[in-house]
Design a protein around this motif. Sequence first.
Motif, mmCIF file in Angstrom:
data_model
loop_
_atom_site.group_PDB
_atom_site.id
_atom_site.type_symbol
_atom_site.label_atom_id
_atom_site.label_comp_id
_atom_site.label_asym_id
_atom_site.label_seq_id
_atom_site.Cartn_x
_atom_site.Cartn_y
_atom_site.Cartn_z
ATOM 1 N N LYS A 29 0.809 -1.218 0.000
ATOM 2 C CA LYS A 29 0.000 0.000 0.000
ATOM 3 C C LYS A 29 0.844 1.271 0.000
ATOM 4 N N GLU A 30 2.172 1.128 0.060
ATOM 5 C CA GLU A 30 3.049 2.303 0.082
ATOM 6 C C GLU A 30 3.047 2.981 -1.289
ATOM 7 N N MET A 35 10.390 0.928 -4.573
ATOM 8 C CA MET A 35 11.394 1.020 -3.526
ATOM 9 C C MET A 35 11.194 -0.092 -2.480
ATOM 10 N N MET A 36 9.976 -0.607 -2.374
ATOM 11 C CA MET A 36 9.632 -1.617 -1.377
ATOM 12 C C MET A 36 9.727 -3.046 -1.921
ATOM 13 N N ALA A 37 10.103 -3.196 -3.182
ATOM 14 C CA ALA A 37 10.053 -4.507 -3.837
ATOM 15 C C ALA A 37 10.857 -5.585 -3.102
ATOM 16 N N GLY A 79 15.173 -8.909 8.050
ATOM 17 C CA GLY A 79 15.355 -7.879 9.067
ATOM 18 C C GLY A 79 16.253 -6.752 8.592
ATOM 19 N N ASN A 80 17.335 -7.113 7.921
ATOM 20 C CA ASN A 80 18.260 -6.100 7.405
ATOM 21 C C ASN A 80 17.603 -5.210 6.355
ATOM 22 N N GLU A 81 16.781 -5.801 5.505
ATOM 23 C CA GLU A 81 16.071 -5.019 4.486
ATOM 24 C C GLU A 81 15.013 -4.120 5.140
ATOM 25 N N CYS A 82 14.231 -4.678 6.048
ATOM 26 C CA CYS A 82 13.171 -3.896 6.695
ATOM 27 C C CYS A 82 13.753 -2.737 7.494
#
Length: 108
Positions: A29-30, A35-37, A79-82
Motif C-alpha cells: 500500500k506504500e 522502492m519496497m520490492a 530484518g536487514n532489508e526492513c
Amino acid sequence: MSHEQHQELLQTLHECMVECNHCYSACLKEDDIKMMAECIRLDRECADMCNYLEQAISRGTPFISELASVCAKICEACGNECKKHDHEHCQKCADACFNCAEACKNVA
C-alpha cells in the motif's frame, strides 16, 4: 526433541510470520512500491519459511537444526532489508525477524 521442548521457538516463529505478513500487506500500500520490492519479496520468503519451520517442528522433523539454520539466514536478510525503511511496520518486522533469527541460531 518434541515440540513441547520448542514451545518458545514455535511462538517466536509464529510472531515473525505474523509481522512479515503484516509488513508485506502494508508495503503493498506504500506510494513508492518499487522502492519496497525487495522488502516485499523478503517478507514473503521469511513468512513462508517461519510457517514451514513451525509446521515441521510440530510434526517432529529430524531436520530441525538444518531448517533452523536456513530460517535464521532468511530472517536476518529480511530484518536487514526492513531496517532500511522508516515505516513503523518495517521496523516492527525487523525486530521480529532479528528475534527469530537469534532463536533459530540457538537451535541450529
